[in-house]
Design an enzyme around this catalytic site. Structure first.
Site, PDB file in Angstrom:
ATOM      1  N   HIS A 163       0.813  -1.222   0.000  1.00  0.00           N
ATOM      2  CA  HIS A 163       0.000   0.000   0.000  1.00  0.00           C
ATOM      3  C   HIS A 163       0.847   1.272   0.000  1.00  0.00           C
ATOM      4  O   HIS A 163       0.319   2.362  -0.165  1.00  0.00           O
ATOM      5  CB  HIS A 163      -0.939  -0.008   1.212  1.00  0.00           C
ATOM      6  CG  HIS A 163      -2.028  -1.039   1.077  1.00  0.00           C
ATOM      7  ND1 HIS A 163      -3.252  -0.754   0.535  1.00  0.00           N
ATOM      8  CD2 HIS A 163      -2.046  -2.364   1.367  1.00  0.00           C
ATOM      9  CE1 HIS A 163      -3.999  -1.851   0.516  1.00  0.00           C
ATOM     10  NE2 HIS A 163      -3.282  -2.845   1.014  1.00  0.00           N
ATOM     11  N   ASP A 372       3.535   9.429  -1.114  1.00  0.00           N
ATOM     12  CA  ASP A 372       2.365   8.633  -0.739  1.00  0.00           C
ATOM     13  C   ASP A 372       2.185   7.513  -1.750  1.00  0.00           C
ATOM     14  O   ASP A 372       2.384   7.729  -2.947  1.00  0.00           O
ATOM     15  CB  ASP A 372       1.100   9.512  -0.744  1.00  0.00           C
ATOM     16  CG  ASP A 372       0.166   9.199   0.417  1.00  0.00           C
ATOM     17  OD1 ASP A 372       0.084   8.017   0.804  1.00  0.00           O
ATOM     18  OD2 ASP A 372      -0.483  10.142   0.926  1.00  0.00           O
TER      19      ASP A 372
HETATM   20  P1  ADQ Z   1      -3.014   6.093   4.465  1.00  0.00           P
HETATM   21  O1  ADQ Z   1      -1.614   6.566   4.633  1.00  0.00           O
HETATM   22  O2  ADQ Z   1      -3.783   5.919   5.706  1.00  0.00           O
HETATM   23  O3  ADQ Z   1      -3.088   4.747   3.618  1.00  0.00           O
HETATM   24  P2  ADQ Z   1      -4.971   7.348   2.557  1.00  0.00           P
HETATM   25  O4  ADQ Z   1      -4.842   6.616   1.277  1.00  0.00           O
HETATM   26  O5  ADQ Z   1      -5.221   8.788   2.352  1.00  0.00           O
HETATM   27  O6  ADQ Z   1      -3.716   7.222   3.510  1.00  0.00           O
HETATM   28  O7  ADQ Z   1      -6.192   6.699   3.335  1.00  0.00           O
HETATM   29  C1  ADQ Z   1      -6.672   7.242   4.488  1.00  0.00           C
HETATM   30  C2  ADQ Z   1      -8.129   6.850   4.705  1.00  0.00           C
HETATM   31  O8  ADQ Z   1      -8.493   7.236   6.024  1.00  0.00           O
HETATM   32  C3  ADQ Z   1      -9.079   7.571   3.753  1.00  0.00           C
HETATM   33  O9  ADQ Z   1     -10.162   6.729   3.443  1.00  0.00           O
HETATM   34  C4  ADQ Z   1      -9.530   8.780   4.564  1.00  0.00           C
HETATM   35  O10 ADQ Z   1     -10.842   9.270   4.276  1.00  0.00           O
HETATM   36  C5  ADQ Z   1      -9.483   8.259   5.971  1.00  0.00           C
HETATM   37  N1  ADQ Z   1      -9.053   9.354   6.865  1.00  0.00           N
HETATM   38  C6  ADQ Z   1      -7.849   9.955   6.891  1.00  0.00           C
HETATM   39  N2  ADQ Z   1      -7.851  10.928   7.825  1.00  0.00           N
HETATM   40  C7  ADQ Z   1      -9.083  10.935   8.370  1.00  0.00           C
HETATM   41  C8  ADQ Z   1      -9.709  11.720   9.372  1.00  0.00           C
HETATM   42  N3  ADQ Z   1      -9.081  12.704   9.980  1.00  0.00           N
HETATM   43  N4  ADQ Z   1     -10.993  11.449   9.692  1.00  0.00           N
HETATM   44  C9  ADQ Z   1     -11.638  10.461   9.061  1.00  0.00           C
HETATM   45  N5  ADQ Z   1     -11.097   9.693   8.098  1.00  0.00           N
HETATM   46  C10 ADQ Z   1      -9.853   9.931   7.763  1.00  0.00           C
HETATM   47  C11 ADQ Z   1      -2.122   3.848   3.037  1.00  0.00           C
HETATM   48  C12 ADQ Z   1      -1.099   4.481   2.101  1.00  0.00           C
HETATM   49  C13 ADQ Z   1      -1.811   5.277   1.006  1.00  0.00           C
HETATM   50  C14 ADQ Z   1      -2.779   4.362   0.247  1.00  0.00           C
HETATM   51  C15 ADQ Z   1      -3.681   3.622   1.228  1.00  0.00           C
HETATM   52  C16 ADQ Z   1      -4.527   2.562   0.520  1.00  0.00           C
HETATM   53  O11 ADQ Z   1      -0.208   5.310   2.827  1.00  0.00           O
HETATM   54  O12 ADQ Z   1      -0.866   5.817   0.086  1.00  0.00           O
HETATM   55  O13 ADQ Z   1      -3.584   5.157  -0.609  1.00  0.00           O
HETATM   56  O14 ADQ Z   1      -2.926   2.949   2.233  1.00  0.00           O
HETATM   57  O15 ADQ Z   1      -3.734   1.701  -0.243  1.00  0.00           O
END
Ligand code: ADQ
Length: 465
Positions: A163, A372
């Site tokens: 991921h 990311d």
């Molecule tokens: P993350 O680093 O956690 O994931 P991201 O892909 O943005 O980053 O996913 C975060 C998830 O958590 C999103 O669904 C978002 O809506 C939710 N989220 C984040 N902050 C939040 C908040 N304050 N309140 C509520 N919800 C929140 C890792 C990798 C990423 C990759 C994903 C999936 O680092 O690059 O996209 O896995 O593979």
């Protein structure tokens, strides 16, 4: 008629297992995608249950069945957890995968713990497996799992999805243990990445004499003793589901109150876990630059940054939190007036539906990680927009999502002027251009949505069975 592939159980393995409850209001895209795959095939979700114990070996997995899914979880010894999770996974692998070598804090005891926990996972999982199962392992915590399962005599097809970004060899070789990790990855049958860049970086590593692999045109990697398929599977979101959530969220009291509190100003929104890879410090400083360079923006915009703390107890995370408090406070002190505060900085999560409602009401989605894997927030922000009056995504070129979301305003998060200009361009963009860009982005989101992601990966794994 049922084919034999449809009768195969899917076994998902991840560090943490989402608990079996009704559709959770806060469940993010990834958990929803994994559950949909499990519901379709029937199967097992295996991983840590969040409990720490003092016993050195976890007991037998606890299994809870709901519908056609079994949730099989184990506890971990508290020292093992510290070494495996906070130690090697998050102090070594996380920073190197994000090209942040200065953040690496290596300790050989942590590396030992990482291997020990992967071996425990394999022992406990092996006892649950059936000969026809296909196994899908998730993320950097569990790189050696397939090799451990092979040692335990498991011959089922095993896939691995990363991921986070995969680093190029020049970065990866800084990590003690990288030779072991590369050899361990060869035990998988299918390896998936978010972007072509990650795949190319993996290929650069696997070609090194450590493995000495050769790569065919059709994504097959051949190495002494076997072969595997490595390919790109960009994760996506449930586009229609998010659009519906965000439309309905307009009626939520919490969303209405937030909109009213803006007093007609434009909302710029950032939503991230509080992590140094998300570029929050650079984002605050770029926002400050916007206020300096574009005095009209003063009093006309509000930045709402939602960032719940994660990995508390890891020093770098505690440090970044303190620094962000300091810099947001300084910027607010410098620019606030008696009726306006430029940065609303919240250290807490927001439930999924109101979050989608906040996205829909934000004129700008500011997604500027310094690295990311993909970044689902960028995709969620686009999917949550009103197609007749959409906001604009300002996106870091260093997020995996930038490979697909080319109609966003792409910025370099290290260049404050560039980010400030990008935000200003987004704020001033005419309606027609906003609509065109949003429509093109949504088309891309539909093509690579969450269903396409998991179906393509499981199909690749089934072809190995
Ligand atoms: P993350 O680093 O956690 O994931 P991201 O892909 O943005 O980053 O996913 C975060 C998830 O958590 C999103 O669904 C978002 O809506 C939710 N989220 C984040 N902050 C939040 C908040 N304050 N309140 C509520 N919800 C929140 C890792 C990798 C990423 C990759 C994903 C999936 O680092 O690059 O996209 O896995 O593979």
């Amino acid at each position: 008629m049922m084919t034999s592939n449809q009768t195969k159980r899917l076994v998902i393995v991840s560090n943490r297992v989402a608990t079996p409850k009704k559709k959770s209001a806060s469940a993010g895209g990834l958990a929803v995608g994994i559950l949909a795959a499990l519901e379709e095939h029937g199967g097992v979700w295996f991983g840590w249950n969040g409990n720490l114990t003092s016993s050195s070996e976890p007991g037998a997995p606890q299994v809870v069945k709901k519908g056609n899914i079994e949730y099989a979880t184990i506890s971990l010894n508290e020292d093992d957890y510290e070494h495996y999770y906070n130690g090697y996974s998050n102090r070594v692998l996380w920073p190197v995968c994000h090209y942040l070598l200065d953040f690496i804090q290596y300790d050989s005891a942590n590396f030992d713990g990482y291997r020990r926990v992967n071996a425990q996972f394999a022992r406990k999982l092996a006892s649950l497996l059936k000969p026809d199962d296909i196994i899908w392992v998730h993320d950097y915590h569990l790189i050696p799992l397939a090799a451990e399962l092979r040692d335990a005599g498991i011959e089922n097809p095993i896939g691995f999805f990363l991921h986070v970004p995969f680093p190029c060899y020049e970065a990866f070789r800084a990590v003690p243990g990288h030779e072991y990790l590369l050899r361990a990855l060869c035990a998988y049958d299918v390896i998936g990445f978010h972007t072509h860049r990650d795949l190319a970086a993996f290929e650069s590593c696997i070609r090194e004499p450590i493995v000495g692999a050769e790569i065919d045109d059709d994504h097959v990697i051949r190495m002494p003793g076997g072969s595997l398929v490595a390919d790109v599977f960009p994760i996506g979101v449930d586009v229609e589901g998010i659009a519906a959530l965000s439309r309905e969220a307009a009626e939520l009291k919490r969303v209405k109150k937030m909109v009213k509190s803006l007093g007609g100003r434009n909302l710029i929104i950032g939503v991230d876990r509080l992590d140094y890879s998300k570029g929050l410090m650079q984002r605050f400083l770029s926002f400050e630059r916007l206020l300096q360079r574009y005095p009209n923006a003063q009093k006309n915009v509000t930045l709402m940054q939602i960032a719940p703390p994660t990995r508390t107890g890891v020093r770098t995370y505690d440090e970044i939190r303190a620094e962000l408090e300091q810099v947001s406070g300084r910027i607010n002190g410098r620019f606030s007036t008696t009726d306006w505060v430029p940065i609303r900085y919240l250290n807490k999560g927001v439930a999924r539906q109101p979050l989608m409602g906040m996205f829909r009401n934000a004129k700008v989605g500011l997604v500027t990680p310094i690295r990311d894997g993909m970044n689902l927030v960028a995709k969620e922000y686009v999917a949550a927009q009103d197609p007749d009056d959409p906001g604009v995504l300002v996106l870091s070129s260093l997020a995996g999502a930038a490979c697909e979301l080319t109609e966003a305003i792409i910025v370099n998060p290290h260049d404050r002027d560039n980010v400030a200009d990008g935000i200003a361009a987004a704020l001033n963009m005419p309606l027609e251009e906003r609509k065109e860009r949003n429509a093109a982005l949504v088309k891309t989101l539909r093509k690579n949505d969450i269903t396409a992601w998991r179906t393509r990966f499981v199909d690749a794994l089934l072809r190995k069975s």
